[in-house]
Design a protein around this motif. Structure first.
Motif, short mmCIF file in Angstrom:
data_model
loop_
_atom_site.label_atom_id
_atom_site.label_comp_id
_atom_site.label_asym_id
_atom_site.label_seq_id
_atom_site.Cartn_x
_atom_site.Cartn_y
_atom_site.Cartn_z
N GLY A 124 -10.37 18.90 -7.79
CA GLY A 124 -10.04 20.26 -7.34
C GLY A 124 -9.37 20.32 -5.98
N VAL A 125 -8.67 19.25 -5.61
CA VAL A 125 -7.99 19.23 -4.30
C VAL A 125 -6.50 19.50 -4.52
CG1 VAL A 125 -7.37 17.79 -2.31
CG2 VAL A 125 -9.64 17.55 -3.37
N PRO A 126 -5.94 20.50 -3.87
CA PRO A 126 -4.48 20.68 -3.98
C PRO A 126 -3.75 19.49 -3.36
CG PRO A 126 -5.55 22.67 -3.14
CD PRO A 126 -6.57 21.57 -3.09
N VAL A 127 -2.98 18.78 -4.19
CA VAL A 127 -2.26 17.59 -3.73
C VAL A 127 -0.77 17.81 -3.95
CG1 VAL A 127 -1.92 15.10 -4.07
CG2 VAL A 127 -4.20 16.08 -4.33
N PHE A 128 0.02 17.46 -2.96
CA PHE A 128 1.47 17.64 -3.05
C PHE A 128 2.10 16.29 -2.75
CE2 PHE A 128 -0.74 21.39 -1.64
CZ PHE A 128 -0.39 22.31 -2.62
N ALA A 129 2.27 15.47 -3.75
CA ALA A 129 2.75 14.11 -3.51
C ALA A 129 3.18 13.49 -4.84
CB ALA A 129 1.64 13.26 -2.89
N ILE A 130 4.40 12.98 -4.86
CA ILE A 130 4.92 12.28 -6.04
C ILE A 130 5.65 11.05 -5.53
CG2 ILE A 130 6.52 12.42 -8.00
CD1 ILE A 130 6.07 15.51 -7.92
N ARG A 131 5.26 9.89 -6.03
CA ARG A 131 5.93 8.66 -5.57
C ARG A 131 7.44 8.74 -5.83
NH1 ARG A 131 5.51 2.80 -4.69
NH2 ARG A 131 7.48 2.03 -5.48
N PRO A 159 7.34 8.90 1.43
CA PRO A 159 7.79 9.23 0.06
C PRO A 159 7.52 8.13 -0.97
CG PRO A 159 9.58 9.51 1.67
CD PRO A 159 8.44 8.86 2.40
N LEU A 160 7.32 6.89 -0.50
CA LEU A 160 7.19 5.79 -1.47
C LEU A 160 5.77 5.23 -1.57
CD1 LEU A 160 10.16 3.22 -1.47
CD2 LEU A 160 9.42 4.79 -3.25
N SER A 161 4.81 5.81 -0.85
CA SER A 161 3.48 5.18 -0.85
C SER A 161 2.48 5.86 -1.79
CB SER A 161 2.91 5.16 0.58
OG SER A 161 2.75 6.48 1.07
N THR A 162 2.88 6.96 -2.40
CA THR A 162 1.92 7.69 -3.24
C THR A 162 1.55 6.91 -4.49
OG1 THR A 162 2.71 9.82 -2.47
CG2 THR A 162 1.59 9.82 -4.61
N GLN A 163 0.26 6.83 -4.76
CA GLN A 163 -0.23 6.26 -6.01
C GLN A 163 -0.45 7.46 -6.94
OE1 GLN A 163 -3.59 3.80 -4.75
NE2 GLN A 163 -2.26 2.54 -3.47
N ASP A 164 0.45 7.61 -7.92
CA ASP A 164 0.47 8.84 -8.72
C ASP A 164 -0.84 9.07 -9.49
OD1 ASP A 164 3.06 9.84 -8.06
OD2 ASP A 164 3.94 8.25 -9.29
N ASP A 165 -1.51 7.98 -9.86
CA ASP A 165 -2.78 8.16 -10.58
C ASP A 165 -3.86 8.73 -9.67
OD1 ASP A 165 -2.85 5.82 -9.09
OD2 ASP A 165 -3.89 4.63 -10.60
N VAL A 166 -3.83 8.34 -8.41
CA VAL A 166 -4.80 8.87 -7.44
C VAL A 166 -4.52 10.35 -7.18
CG1 VAL A 166 -5.61 8.70 -5.06
CG2 VAL A 166 -5.18 6.62 -6.38
N ALA A 167 -3.24 10.68 -7.03
CA ALA A 167 -2.87 12.10 -6.83
C ALA A 167 -3.35 12.92 -8.02
CB ALA A 167 -1.35 12.21 -6.67
N ALA A 168 -3.19 12.38 -9.23
CA ALA A 168 -3.61 13.11 -10.45
C ALA A 168 -5.13 13.28 -10.47
CB ALA A 168 -3.14 12.33 -11.69
N PHE A 169 -5.85 12.25 -10.08
CA PHE A 169 -7.32 12.33 -10.06
C PHE A 169 -7.79 13.41 -9.09
CE2 PHE A 169 -11.06 10.69 -7.60
CZ PHE A 169 -12.03 11.12 -8.50
N LEU A 170 -7.23 13.39 -7.88
CA LEU A 170 -7.68 14.37 -6.87
C LEU A 170 -7.33 15.80 -7.31
CD1 LEU A 170 -6.76 12.53 -3.54
CD2 LEU A 170 -9.07 13.09 -4.36
N ALA A 171 -6.11 15.96 -7.84
CA ALA A 171 -5.68 17.31 -8.24
C ALA A 171 -6.40 17.75 -9.51
CB ALA A 171 -4.18 17.32 -8.47
N GLY A 172 -6.54 16.83 -10.46
CA GLY A 172 -7.04 17.21 -11.78
C GLY A 172 -8.56 17.24 -11.88
N GLU A 173 -9.24 16.37 -11.15
CA GLU A 173 -10.69 16.27 -11.34
C GLU A 173 -11.49 16.64 -10.10
OE1 GLU A 173 -11.95 12.61 -13.15
OE2 GLU A 173 -10.34 12.67 -14.63
#
Ligand code: ADE
Length: 420
Positions: free
Chosen positions: A95-102, A79-93
């Motif tokens: 096209g990968v469904p990502v389920f992760a929020i730091r 739960p504490l290791s997610t880099q939110d900017d990386v999650a946003a990049f994968l989901a937003g640019e």
């Protein structure tokens, strides 16, 4: 959101894209595999659910799997290791469904695992075996379509081996952790550097001259001890295995039971994979101001429940540091809620070491897509040819050449009758 995802903020995507590009500069082996995957599509038609730390290095792995033709979903393995900017990049640019929020709570963490599994994966890619255990408890119906899985970390492999031993493992798993090009480098040099990095970022304390207690002398513990010593700390090791304790002695460290170490340590770092390594009787004798952290997979190594029960006050004192004040006034400082300090307070292992770990993951996934259906419901080693290929590619990327055996040298090594 462009694809079904749950991330903190898609506006962070550009920052994530830049950071992934930066990491990729140090991942030549994975880059070469991505190029080959692009041509050969070894994962065409494969649905792959990954439960990994959502970092820049993981993003490069996800890009590689996609290049190979896989459809990928990603959730966090902590739960504490997610880099939110990386999650946003994968989901937003990407096209990968990502389920992760730091910082997600426990319910959200498990909901995200279920959202990743909703794709009905053919292959699971775990770091800590949370996908596998969910598939064996709440989502058994998914087993029918699963070909096989991979596991990234020591703790996960231990869980999976005991499932296989009890005959309950429902599909084959490759223990990526056990590849030599994984644990000899990632666990040792990766954990060594990133753990010290996390401690220093969280505390800004000088390690030189401090007494630094490392609990566990496996590959991760060896790495942490080596790097703490390199920063000038007096390193003390605690161990339960005689062989490892002996190795630590001969490596030049002080060895003692935790109860003794607890009295003299300034910093404590657990890397054992077991529960309650530091507990009530140890808290009772620690020095005022001691710092406690963990770099093992789960947040179970420091008994925080006991510490909370003993403390008269608990508060945040700076980012990633909680101070517990005991009735006698002593303050014990816990980093990152006892979770992996290297990922929660720093950025995890550097990309050049994750390069090899994730090359093993990518090549193992391709191997499973081709051969998984023939495997038994067991835990398998990474095929030796993959391990050797990763080492050779890494050396080539570093422009390092090595010797080759001459024919008579080869013959000598395989003979039993050639003496002096
Ligand atoms: N485990 C340790 N470090 C990591 C990283 N940088 N990315 C993904 N998983 C990790």
């Amino acid at each position: 959101m462009p694809v079904e995802s749950e991330v903190k903020d898609l506006a962070l995507a550009e920052r994530g894209r830049n950071r992934v590009e930066w990491a990729a500069q140090s991942m030549p082996v994975l880059n070469a595999i991505a190029k080959r995957f692009q041509r050969e599509k070894p994962l065409a038609g494969i649905r792959l659910a990954a439960c990994l730390h959502v970092t820049t290095e993981t993003a490069r792995l996800v890009q590689t799997l996609k290049a190979g033709g896989a459809t990928v979903r990603l959730c966090a393995s902590n739960p504490l290791s997610t880099q939110d900017d990386v999650a946003a990049f994968l989901a937003g640019e990407e096209g990968v469904p990502v389920f992760a929020i730091r910082g997600e709570d426990r319910d959200t963490y498990y909901r995200h695992i279920h959202q990743a599994l909703a794709m009905r994966p053919h292959i699971t890619m775990d770091d800590g075996a949370d996908l596998v255990s969910t598939i064996h408890s709440e989502r058994r119906e998914l087993q029918e379509e699963i070909i096989a899985g991979t596991e990234e970390t020591t703790t996960g492999v231990i869980r999976l081996r005991s499932m296989a031993k009890d005959g309950v493992l429902a599909y084959p798993i490759i223990a990526v952790n056990d590849a030599k090009t994984k644990h000899l480098f990632d666990n040792r040099y990766g954990t060594g550097q990133s753990t010290v990095d996390g401690i220093v970022r969280a505390t800004n304390r000088l390690l030189a001259g401090s007494t630094f207690v490392v609990s566990g002398y496996g590959w991760c513990g060896r790495g942490v001890a080596m790097r703490a010593r390199g920063m000038g700390a007096n390193v003390v090791i605690t161990e339960v295995e005689p062989l490892r304790a002996l190795e630590a002695v001969m490596d030049g460290y002080q060895i003692m039971p935790m109860l003794q170490a607890a009295k003299i340590g300034d910093l404590f770092c657990t890397v054992t994979g077991d529960i309650r390594v530091i507990r009530r009787e140890h808290f009772a004798v620690m020095k005022d101001g001691a710092i406690l952290c963990n770099s093992g997979h789960f947040n179970v190594e420091i008994d925080l429940e006991a510490l909370a029960g003993m403390a008269r006050e608990r508060r945040d004192i700076r980012d990633n540091v909680q101070v517990y004040t005991l009735p006698d006034g002593r303050r014990l400082n816990v980093l990152a809620e006892g979770r992996l300090v290297n990922l929660a307070a720093a950025e995890g292992h550097p990309p050049s070491v994750m390069d090899m770990s994730f090359a093993n993951q990518a090549l193992s996934a391709a191997y499973l897509a081709k051969n998984g259906a023939k495997l038994k419901k067991q835990v398998y080693e990474v095929p030796e040819e993959i391990d050797r290929e990763v080492a050779a590619l890494k050396l080539r990327a570093m422009a390092i050449e090595i010797d080759e055996l001459l024919p008579d040298q080869k013959r000598y090594l395989s003979s039993w009758d050639m003496g002096t």
